[in-house]
Design a protein around this motif. Sequence first.
Motif, mmCIF file in Angstrom:
data_model
loop_
_atom_site.group_PDB
_atom_site.id
_atom_site.type_symbol
_atom_site.label_atom_id
_atom_site.label_comp_id
_atom_site.label_asym_id
_atom_site.label_seq_id
_atom_site.Cartn_x
_atom_site.Cartn_y
_atom_site.Cartn_z
ATOM 1 N N TYR A 171 -35.298 90.279 -84.980
ATOM 2 C CA TYR A 171 -36.111 89.541 -84.009
ATOM 3 C C TYR A 171 -37.609 89.732 -84.229
ATOM 4 O O TYR A 171 -38.407 88.836 -83.916
ATOM 5 C CB TYR A 171 -35.662 89.892 -82.585
ATOM 6 N N PHE A 172 -38.007 90.849 -84.784
ATOM 7 C CA PHE A 172 -39.404 91.022 -85.193
ATOM 8 C C PHE A 172 -39.751 89.980 -86.251
ATOM 9 O O PHE A 172 -40.786 89.308 -86.180
ATOM 10 C CB PHE A 172 -39.607 92.434 -85.734
ATOM 11 N N SER A 173 -38.873 89.815 -87.240
ATOM 12 C CA SER A 173 -39.163 88.893 -88.340
ATOM 13 C C SER A 173 -39.138 87.432 -87.885
ATOM 14 O O SER A 173 -39.914 86.611 -88.374
ATOM 15 C CB SER A 173 -38.149 89.095 -89.467
ATOM 16 N N LEU A 174 -38.254 87.097 -86.941
ATOM 17 C CA LEU A 174 -38.225 85.720 -86.447
ATOM 18 C C LEU A 174 -39.524 85.380 -85.722
ATOM 19 O O LEU A 174 -40.054 84.268 -85.853
ATOM 20 C CB LEU A 174 -37.035 85.525 -85.502
ATOM 21 N N ALA A 175 -40.056 86.351 -84.971
ATOM 22 C CA ALA A 175 -41.331 86.131 -84.292
ATOM 23 C C ALA A 175 -42.475 85.994 -85.295
ATOM 24 O O ALA A 175 -43.359 85.154 -85.135
ATOM 25 C CB ALA A 175 -41.607 87.276 -83.324
ATOM 26 N N VAL A 176 -42.449 86.811 -86.342
ATOM 27 C CA VAL A 176 -43.473 86.702 -87.396
ATOM 28 C C VAL A 176 -43.353 85.351 -88.092
ATOM 29 O O VAL A 176 -44.354 84.647 -88.308
ATOM 30 C CB VAL A 176 -43.327 87.841 -88.426
ATOM 31 N N SER A 177 -42.138 84.961 -88.436
ATOM 32 C CA SER A 177 -41.907 83.718 -89.172
ATOM 33 C C SER A 177 -42.360 82.486 -88.386
ATOM 34 O O SER A 177 -42.770 81.485 -88.981
ATOM 35 C CB SER A 177 -40.428 83.594 -89.522
ATOM 36 N N SER A 178 -42.308 82.569 -87.057
ATOM 37 C CA SER A 178 -42.711 81.423 -86.236
ATOM 38 C C SER A 178 -44.190 81.097 -86.390
ATOM 39 O O SER A 178 -44.635 80.001 -86.036
ATOM 40 C CB SER A 178 -42.391 81.693 -84.758
ATOM 41 N N ILE A 311 -38.888 77.487 -86.445
ATOM 42 C CA ILE A 311 -38.757 78.760 -87.155
ATOM 43 C C ILE A 311 -38.015 78.506 -88.459
ATOM 44 O O ILE A 311 -36.924 77.927 -88.463
ATOM 45 C CB ILE A 311 -37.980 79.795 -86.319
ATOM 46 N N HIS A 312 -38.608 78.928 -89.553
ATOM 47 C CA HIS A 312 -37.922 78.846 -90.839
ATOM 48 C C HIS A 312 -37.487 80.243 -91.240
ATOM 49 O O HIS A 312 -38.302 81.096 -91.574
ATOM 50 C CB HIS A 312 -38.830 78.247 -91.913
ATOM 51 N N ASP A 313 -36.197 80.486 -91.182
ATOM 52 C CA ASP A 313 -35.605 81.793 -91.489
ATOM 53 C C ASP A 313 -35.032 81.720 -92.903
ATOM 54 O O ASP A 313 -33.914 81.260 -93.103
ATOM 55 C CB ASP A 313 -34.517 82.090 -90.450
ATOM 56 N N THR A 314 -35.809 82.185 -93.893
ATOM 57 C CA THR A 314 -35.457 81.958 -95.297
ATOM 58 C C THR A 314 -34.062 82.450 -95.645
ATOM 59 O O THR A 314 -33.266 81.728 -96.248
ATOM 60 C CB THR A 314 -36.482 82.644 -96.228
ATOM 61 N N SER A 315 -33.739 83.691 -95.295
ATOM 62 C CA SER A 315 -32.447 84.246 -95.711
ATOM 63 C C SER A 315 -31.427 84.332 -94.573
ATOM 64 O O SER A 315 -30.377 84.958 -94.734
ATOM 65 C CB SER A 315 -32.642 85.642 -96.323
ATOM 66 N N GLY A 316 -31.722 83.711 -93.439
ATOM 67 C CA GLY A 316 -30.751 83.691 -92.343
ATOM 68 C C GLY A 316 -30.538 85.041 -91.679
ATOM 69 O O GLY A 316 -29.401 85.402 -91.356
ATOM 70 N N VAL A 317 -31.617 85.799 -91.468
ATOM 71 C CA VAL A 317 -31.456 87.128 -90.865
ATOM 72 C C VAL A 317 -30.956 87.046 -89.422
ATOM 73 O O VAL A 317 -30.355 88.001 -88.926
ATOM 74 C CB VAL A 317 -32.769 87.947 -90.923
ATOM 75 N N HIS A 318 -31.178 85.896 -88.773
ATOM 76 C CA HIS A 318 -30.761 85.787 -87.369
ATOM 77 C C HIS A 318 -29.242 85.867 -87.246
ATOM 78 O O HIS A 318 -28.711 86.661 -86.465
ATOM 79 C CB HIS A 318 -31.276 84.476 -86.774
ATOM 80 N N ILE A 362 -35.437 94.546 -78.074
ATOM 81 C CA ILE A 362 -35.617 93.143 -78.436
ATOM 82 C C ILE A 362 -36.946 92.599 -77.899
ATOM 83 O O ILE A 362 -37.615 91.789 -78.561
ATOM 84 C CB ILE A 362 -34.414 92.299 -77.948
ATOM 85 N N SER A 363 -37.387 93.079 -76.729
ATOM 86 C CA SER A 363 -38.662 92.622 -76.169
ATOM 87 C C SER A 363 -39.837 93.120 -77.009
ATOM 88 O O SER A 363 -40.748 92.350 -77.345
ATOM 89 C CB SER A 363 -38.816 93.125 -74.730
ATOM 90 N N VAL A 364 -39.803 94.408 -77.357
ATOM 91 C CA VAL A 364 -40.874 94.971 -78.181
ATOM 92 C C VAL A 364 -40.911 94.282 -79.543
ATOM 93 O O VAL A 364 -41.986 93.978 -80.073
ATOM 94 C CB VAL A 364 -40.681 96.494 -78.345
ATOM 95 N N ALA A 365 -39.728 94.008 -80.108
ATOM 96 C CA ALA A 365 -39.656 93.354 -81.423
ATOM 97 C C ALA A 365 -40.288 91.966 -81.380
ATOM 98 O O ALA A 365 -41.083 91.605 -82.260
ATOM 99 C CB ALA A 365 -38.208 93.265 -81.881
ATOM 100 N N LEU A 366 -39.963 91.178 -80.363
ATOM 101 C CA LEU A 366 -40.492 89.815 -80.267
ATOM 102 C C LEU A 366 -41.999 89.808 -80.028
ATOM 103 O O LEU A 366 -42.745 89.057 -80.671
ATOM 104 C CB LEU A 366 -39.772 89.057 -79.150
ATOM 105 N N ILE A 367 -42.457 90.650 -79.116
ATOM 106 C CA ILE A 367 -43.897 90.682 -78.794
ATOM 107 C C ILE A 367 -44.705 91.187 -79.986
ATOM 108 O O ILE A 367 -45.694 90.575 -80.402
ATOM 109 C CB ILE A 367 -44.152 91.558 -77.549
ATOM 110 N N ALA A 368 -44.257 92.316 -80.559
ATOM 111 C CA ALA A 368 -44.975 92.879 -81.705
ATOM 112 C C ALA A 368 -44.918 91.935 -82.901
ATOM 113 O O ALA A 368 -45.914 91.788 -83.632
ATOM 114 C CB ALA A 368 -44.379 94.236 -82.072
ATOM 115 N N GLY A 369 -43.792 91.277 -83.115
ATOM 116 C CA GLY A 369 -43.663 90.345 -84.231
ATOM 117 C C GLY A 369 -44.571 89.143 -84.078
ATOM 118 O O GLY A 369 -45.201 88.702 -85.053
ATOM 119 N N PHE A 370 -44.668 88.621 -82.871
ATOM 120 C CA PHE A 370 -45.537 87.459 -82.621
ATOM 121 C C PHE A 370 -47.000 87.819 -82.881
ATOM 122 O O PHE A 370 -47.733 87.077 -83.534
ATOM 123 C CB PHE A 370 -45.347 86.983 -81.182
#
Length: 405
Positions: A171-178, A311-318, A362-370
């Motif tokens: 979820y960190f990476s999905l937020a970064v990827s966005s 969101i483009h998730d290159t390797s499908g980590v989600h 999951i909250s920290v991951a999304l906020i920090a990733g964004f």
Amino acid sequence: MPSKYRNFRNNVPWLILFLEAVFIVLFFFSTGDASISNISYPVFQDVNHMVIFGFGFFLTFLKRYGFSSTGFNLLIIVLGVQCSVLIEDLLAFLFQSENEDGLKRITKATMSMTAVAISTGAVLGKTNPMQLILMTVVEIIVFRMSRWINNMFLQVPDNVSLMHVHLFGAYFSLAVSSRFSEPSPSSKKNASTSKSDLFSMLGTLFLWVFWPSFNSVLAADSKMKAIYNTYFALAVSAVTAFMLSVLTTKDGKFRMTHIHSAVLAGGITVGYTAHNIEYPWIAMILGLLSSVIAVLGSYCLERCLNPALKIHDTSGVHFTFGLPAVLGALAQVVLLVIQNWTNSPRLGYLVMIPLGAFCLTISVALIAGFITGLILNLKVFKTVPVLKYFEDQFYWEFPHLAVGF
């Protein structure tokens, strides 16, 4: 190309040199004892193989990004492990706690780097080395802080809090990827070949073989139980992946992308509970459900959710790591309720601990990733132009190529 290359050469080596100099100075003051350990070297070696070999080859599916997938993975892992060990030392110093032995420190640091290896998959081919290095440092610091909160305030054991590594990394990476531009749908570089798929499957096999060690390395009193349950969860998820692949393809053939993404799902899901599951059939059910979620989730996410959220998730980590980790966290709560059903006065309190740890992570991951994604897209970091996505030749020498690539 030349001007971009000069900028790359003038920034990345000096950033690496600066970080390494800082690490060396800080290690001078480190007090950890590396002479004894309650973790055996072969077990540490298994975890190290997973992160270096496993994830290095796991991400080589892009036909023009194999050098970068394996090379950059090694670079960020070795930098991140040093950073993670130093963070552990800092926390031990600040809270006057006893330093762990050397091999345990480096094992936990290597396990923590799984979050970064997973995150790399979502932004694969879209970030330059400087962005990857900075993302690594930020993510490993934030993940350790998230674990510290779980350990200190929610009293989550170390072996369980480290299993949040898959959830956090996804979820960190999905937020970064966005925050990165999406590649053109007509791009021919965002694809695989039979050779790149084969190398990627090799990485999957490395991860599959060593995953029981990953789930059991910190399980002090129930190591054998964790190995046993993890193996059967992985076995069932692999079998289910083959079954679903045939059932969900139009021509009724196996699809490598399904096998690649779903055979590991059982190990991820059972990680939270492998040490206390009493019967293997429970682990096998979790393995089956996780594989179903991974395969079916790939259809739903790629066609519905990801385009809607841009969101483009290159390797499908989600669907490879995120959804199985969510299932594992929910399974932990369900099994906790079943095991403590007769202890009704404390049941609510016991359930709130894993739920709180899940929500916090999951909250920290999304906020920090964004926030990290916004920072990485500043002009100073020279974001890779969309036309140069998934391109090895932008960073690596290919002297044997006379024309084209």
